[in-house]
Design an enzyme around this catalytic site. Sequence first.
Site, PDB file in Angstrom:
ATOM      1  CG  ASP A  13      94.978 108.830 141.979  1.00  0.00           C
ATOM      2  OD1 ASP A  13      96.210 108.999 141.931  1.00  0.00           O
ATOM      3  OD2 ASP A  13      94.365 108.707 143.048  1.00  0.00           O
ATOM      4  CE  LYS A  75      96.820 109.420 145.122  1.00  0.00           C
ATOM      5  NZ  LYS A  75      95.779 108.508 145.561  1.00  0.00           N
ATOM      6  CB  CYS A 108      92.186 109.833 145.306  1.00  0.00           C
ATOM      7  SG  CYS A 108      92.379 108.037 145.542  1.00  0.00           S
TER       8      CYS A 108
END
Length: 179
Positions: A13, A75, A108
């Site tokens: 990310d 995701k 995350c």
Amino acid sequence: MLRKERTGLVVIDVQGKLATIVHDSELFIANLVKLINAAKLLGLPILWLEQNPEKLGTTVPALREVLDLVKPIPKYSFSACGEPAFVDAVKKSKVNTWLLCGIEAHICVYQTALDLLDSGYMVELVSDCVSSRSLDNKTLALEKLTRKGADVTSLEMCLFELIGDCRADEFKAALSLIK
């Protein structure tokens, strides 16, 4: 000890504006470029994730450029293990140890690490290749994850472990990445 035959890299990310406002973002992104290039040099499987890319934007250009042969896995859950395509890619990789890098360390990265540990994988967080908006949240994530069974390494430390010998074919090229 890390071994290149059983180690993979997960890039989590590093997208949009958030990537530019995390703690020490310029050094963090520069280190990620080095880590990804080293993983490519060593032939490690690389899994690349993007959290809700429609809303948060795509991965920063510096990383997209070096991840040229890898396809991002979108995701929506904070843990990558909530995404079936990621879980399938992990299983297909045939490695048992994952180096984790990316943002945010306390969200995350943290949740992905916990789920990988719960699934029986070994996890090493690359300390100079994870970040959060605040240094306190990064520190907290690394501390909690080590108590839960993850290890912490650094870019140089993991690179030299993976190479293992100064006579290795990759040694000079890898050394040039970190100098």
